[in-house]
Design an enzyme around this catalytic site. Structure first.
Site, PDB file in Angstrom:
ATOM      1  N   ASP A   1      -7.762  -2.073   1.075  1.00  0.00           N
ATOM      2  CA  ASP A   1      -7.762  -0.788  -0.360  1.00  0.00           C
ATOM      3  C   ASP A   1      -7.246  -1.944  -1.046  1.00  0.00           C
ATOM      4  O   ASP A   1      -6.295  -1.991  -1.820  1.00  0.00           O
ATOM      5  CB  ASP A   1      -7.001  -0.229  -0.297  1.00  0.00           C
ATOM      6  CG  ASP A   1      -6.392   1.107  -0.903  1.00  0.00           C
ATOM      7  OD1 ASP A   1      -7.735   1.239  -2.121  1.00  0.00           O
ATOM      8  OD2 ASP A   1      -5.642   1.871  -1.642  1.00  0.00           O
TER       9      ASP A   1
ATOM     10  N   ASP B   1      -9.350   4.694  -6.189  1.00  0.00           N
ATOM     11  CA  ASP B   1      -8.406   4.740  -5.769  1.00  0.00           C
ATOM     12  C   ASP B   1      -7.911   5.405  -4.342  1.00  0.00           C
ATOM     13  O   ASP B   1      -6.658   5.338  -3.715  1.00  0.00           O
ATOM     14  CB  ASP B   1      -7.220   3.455  -6.347  1.00  0.00           C
ATOM     15  CG  ASP B   1      -6.175   3.244  -5.816  1.00  0.00           C
ATOM     16  OD1 ASP B   1      -6.528   3.083  -4.167  1.00  0.00           O
ATOM     17  OD2 ASP B   1      -5.113   2.492  -6.330  1.00  0.00           O
TER      18      ASP B   1
ATOM     19  N   ASP C   1      -3.120  -0.974   5.177  1.00  0.00           N
ATOM     20  CA  ASP C   1      -3.490   0.534   4.773  1.00  0.00           C
ATOM     21  C   ASP C   1      -4.327   1.196   6.156  1.00  0.00           C
ATOM     22  O   ASP C   1      -5.095   2.638   5.851  1.00  0.00           O
ATOM     23  CB  ASP C   1      -4.442   0.233   3.121  1.00  0.00           C
ATOM     24  CG  ASP C   1      -4.553   2.046   2.636  1.00  0.00           C
ATOM     25  OD1 ASP C   1      -3.729   2.172   2.859  1.00  0.00           O
ATOM     26  OD2 ASP C   1      -5.183   1.854   2.193  1.00  0.00           O
TER      27      ASP C   1
ATOM     28  N   ARG D   1      -7.866   9.716   1.586  1.00  0.00           N
ATOM     29  CA  ARG D   1      -7.812  11.791   1.299  1.00  0.00           C
ATOM     30  C   ARG D   1      -9.438  11.655   1.531  1.00  0.00           C
ATOM     31  O   ARG D   1      -9.523  12.812   2.871  1.00  0.00           O
ATOM     32  CB  ARG D   1      -7.275  12.512   0.444  1.00  0.00           C
ATOM     33  CG  ARG D   1      -7.501  12.306  -0.979  1.00  0.00           C
ATOM     34  CD  ARG D   1      -7.136  12.704  -1.882  1.00  0.00           C
ATOM     35  NE  ARG D   1      -5.732  11.976  -2.321  1.00  0.00           N
ATOM     36  CZ  ARG D   1      -5.063  11.620  -2.751  1.00  0.00           C
ATOM     37  NH1 ARG D   1      -4.897  13.347  -4.206  1.00  0.00           N
ATOM     38  NH2 ARG D   1      -4.022  11.062  -3.398  1.00  0.00           N
TER      39      ARG D   1
ATOM     40  N   LYS E   1      -6.855  -1.661  -8.055  1.00  0.00           N
ATOM     41  CA  LYS E   1      -5.377  -1.651  -8.117  1.00  0.00           C
ATOM     42  C   LYS E   1      -4.603  -2.571  -9.427  1.00  0.00           C
ATOM     43  O   LYS E   1      -4.722  -3.362  -9.518  1.00  0.00           O
ATOM     44  CB  LYS E   1      -4.825  -1.363  -6.740  1.00  0.00           C
ATOM     45  CG  LYS E   1      -4.820  -0.911  -5.793  1.00  0.00           C
ATOM     46  CD  LYS E   1      -4.038  -0.956  -4.328  1.00  0.00           C
ATOM     47  CE  LYS E   1      -4.209   0.383  -3.461  1.00  0.00           C
ATOM     48  NZ  LYS E   1      -3.219   1.561  -3.819  1.00  0.00           N
TER      49      LYS E   1
ATOM     50  N   LYS F   1      -5.750   7.119   9.388  1.00  0.00           N
ATOM     51  CA  LYS F   1      -6.260   6.367   7.910  1.00  0.00           C
ATOM     52  C   LYS F   1      -6.354   5.038   8.789  1.00  0.00           C
ATOM     53  O   LYS F   1      -5.532   4.593   8.492  1.00  0.00           O
ATOM     54  CB  LYS F   1      -4.988   6.823   6.442  1.00  0.00           C
ATOM     55  CG  LYS F   1      -5.953   5.243   5.555  1.00  0.00           C
ATOM     56  CD  LYS F   1      -5.119   6.169   4.175  1.00  0.00           C
ATOM     57  CE  LYS F   1      -5.386   5.458   3.150  1.00  0.00           C
ATOM     58  NZ  LYS F   1      -5.001   5.568   2.004  1.00  0.00           N
TER      59      LYS F   1
ATOM     60  N   GLU G   1      -8.792   7.043  -1.905  1.00  0.00           N
ATOM     61  CA  GLU G   1     -10.064   7.509  -0.807  1.00  0.00           C
ATOM     62  C   GLU G   1      -9.502   7.337   0.211  1.00  0.00           C
ATOM     63  O   GLU G   1     -10.166   7.956   1.078  1.00  0.00           O
ATOM     64  CB  GLU G   1     -10.330   5.587  -0.416  1.00  0.00           C
ATOM     65  CG  GLU G   1      -9.259   4.907   0.667  1.00  0.00           C
ATOM     66  CD  GLU G   1      -7.956   5.120  -0.417  1.00  0.00           C
ATOM     67  OE1 GLU G   1      -7.691   4.532  -1.242  1.00  0.00           O
ATOM     68  OE2 GLU G   1      -7.272   3.731   0.510  1.00  0.00           O
TER      69      GLU G   1
END
Ligand code: BES
Ligand code: MN
Ligand code: ZN
Length: 496
Positions: A263, A341, A282, A345, A270, A258, A343
């Site tokens: 993020d 959020d 991230d 996956r 967030k 990933k 994101e």
């Protein structure tokens, strides 16, 4: 990254070592024991303050002057309780000790590897010293080189044959882990998806094939997850496809990382914003895969290894995806994006689907800073591991154990699969219900591996820490690099 110090191996007597600092291990409550007897001498000869409260707790240090000795000074380092000794306690003690002498010493020697007469102990001590000597200083204009240039391990003569190889492997693993740390800790304004892709092209060894898919290619190839996440950012997404091909490989595996270069959560912003700072990390999973690829050829890994770095920035720009958008993924499935959020996956789904398309791939392992739920469940110090294959799970748990990187198996409950159903698309990226967040994310990923043996490491806990701890520095830790390298080193074809 500043270059890590050299590591030497010797069987010389302690008294013959002319170094700025001699690091001596001490078990908790007992200034005696293998490798520690010299501490008795050191304590007598060195200038021990009467009121010291050194107890030998793991990682505790006490600096002593050593008048009349060849060593500038003696640093005692606690090993913790003798009945809890392990490779990892040696690694940790070495890390704490080297960090404590870094600002003052140029040359260092240690008797830590005498505590337990094994090659594994030599390797762990060397890893601890190297990993502990690291610091992130790429962004400082006044950064000095690391002062310590030479570290010497005193080893028993019975181990001298294997010790050089053990130290060489330790260095390759440590360099790989530090490459991952550098990426995670670097500032996100300096490295978006394009810059990380450039880094792969420029810095990975010649033995690695690097192919970069830009936004046009991603469009042609139907990678809707990567494209959807990147829409809110001025920076386009990239998929970096890596390949290491040894002659006569015993197996073929694919590693997916990933790579969210920052993020914010996107439109599902967030909150509170104070938790956002660590989200520069991230891309930790992609950094781990990058680190692994720096080391494969040098280690002579007998496995063909593919890699996919899924790179995008998750921002709430004017063209950002909206909660309730429906997108189409690489494998043809449609996803209703209920929370922007979630994101990770989405970008991982495309990478996993691509890996699973190839029949040559025997196993897929993904690494991702995927869910806050993972560290709420098992803490900040362990990775959560999920798998659809018991053999692969066992191999990875044992590799994690050998690396001293805690990993804990969490379940893929079949009953929860129905919570991924959407009213309008094939899948919902959030999942109904508010339970088992790490499992829900893993179940989502599983939809894209097409039955290939697969394991998922959720490193949302250990990818980052706020304080220095033993051999792990604050901020990017590079945790999981050595687990994957140990796993690949152990491959002997039994995976086929
Ligand atoms: N990158 C985060 C997960 C994360 C949080 C990693 C904290 C490390 C530290 C991920 O993209 C995320 O935002 N996950 C959400 C999922 C939720 C919206 C279903 C989370 O964990 O809250
Ligand atoms: Mn997120
Ligand atoms: Zn994320």
């Amino acid at each position: 990254m500043a270059e890590l110090p050299a590591v030497h191996v010797t069987t010389d007597a302690i008294g013959d070592l002319d170094v700025d600092a001699l690091i001596v291990p001490v078990f908790r409550g007992a200034i005696e024991g293998p490798g520690t007897d010299v501490a008795l001498r050191a304590l007598q000869l060195a200038d021990v303050p009467r009121d010291h409260d050194f107890r030998g707790k793991l990682g505790e240090v006490l600096h002593l002057a050593a008048p009349g000795q060849p060593w500038g000074r003696v640093t005692l380092v606690g090993l913790g309780r003798m009945d809890q000794l392990s490779s990892e306690t040696l690694r940790r003690a070495a890390g704490s000790a080297i960090r404590s002498v870094l600002p003052r010493a140029r040359t260092v020697a240690t008797t830590l590897a005498l505590v337990e007469s094994s090659i594994e102990a030599v390797r762990a001590v060397a890893e601890g010293l190297l990993l502990g000597a690291y610091r992130y200083d790429d962004a400082r204009s006044d950064a000095d080189p690391i002062a310590v240039t030479d570290m010497t391990l005193v080893v028993p003569s019975s181990l001298v044959d294997g010790a050089d190889t053990a130290v060489a492997r330790a260095r390759i693993h440590a360099d790989a882990q530090c490459a991952a740390r550098d990426i995670v800790s670097s500032p996100p304004n300096r490295r978006g998806p394009v810059e990380i892709a450039d880094l792969a092209v420029e810095q990975l060894p010649d033995a690695i094939d690097v192919e970069v898919w830009d936004e046009d290619r991603l469009e042609e190839e139907g990678c809707g997850g990567l494209l959807a996440v990147a829409r809110g950012s001025a920076r386009p997404p990239r998929l970096v496809r890596l390949r290491y091909q040894p002659t006569d490989p015993v197996a073929c595996v694919s590693l997916i990382g990933k790579g969210i270069t920052f993020d914010t959560g996107g439109i599902s912003l967030k909150r509170p914003s104070s938790i956002m700072e660590s989200m520069k990390g991230d891309l930790g999973g992609a950094a781990v895969v990058f680190g692994v690829f720096t080391a494969l050829a040098e280690l002579g890994i007998p496995v063909e290894v593919r890699g996919e770095l899924c790179l995008a920035e998750n921002m709430p720009g004017a063209d950002a995806q909206r909660p309730s958008d429906v997108i189409r993924m690489r494998n043809g499935m449609t996803v209703e994006v209920m929370n922007t959020d979630a994101e990770g996956r989405l970008v991982m789904a495309d990478g996993l689907a691509l890996a699973a398309e190839d029949d040559d791939v025997d196993a897929i392992v993904d690494v991702a800073t995927l869910t806050g739920a993972a560290f709420r469940a098992i803490g900040k110090r362990a990775s959560a591991i999920f798998a659809n294959d018991d053999d692969l799970l066992r191999q990875l748990l044992s590799a994690a154990d050998a690396a001293g990187e805690a990993a804990w198996h969490l379940p893929l409950w079949e009953d929860l699969r129905e919570n991924l159903e959407s009213d309008v698309a094939d899948l919902d990226n959030l999942g109904r219900g508010d339970e088992a967040g790490a499992t829900m994310a893993a179940l989502f990923l599983r939809e894209f591996v097409d039955g290939t043996p697969w394991a998922h490491l959720d490193i949302a806990g250990p990818f980052w820490q706020d304080e220095d701890r033993y051999h792990l520095p604050r901020h990017g830790t590079g945790v999981a690099v050595r687990t994957l390298l140990r796993w690949l080193e152990a491959a002997d074809g039994s995976q086929r």
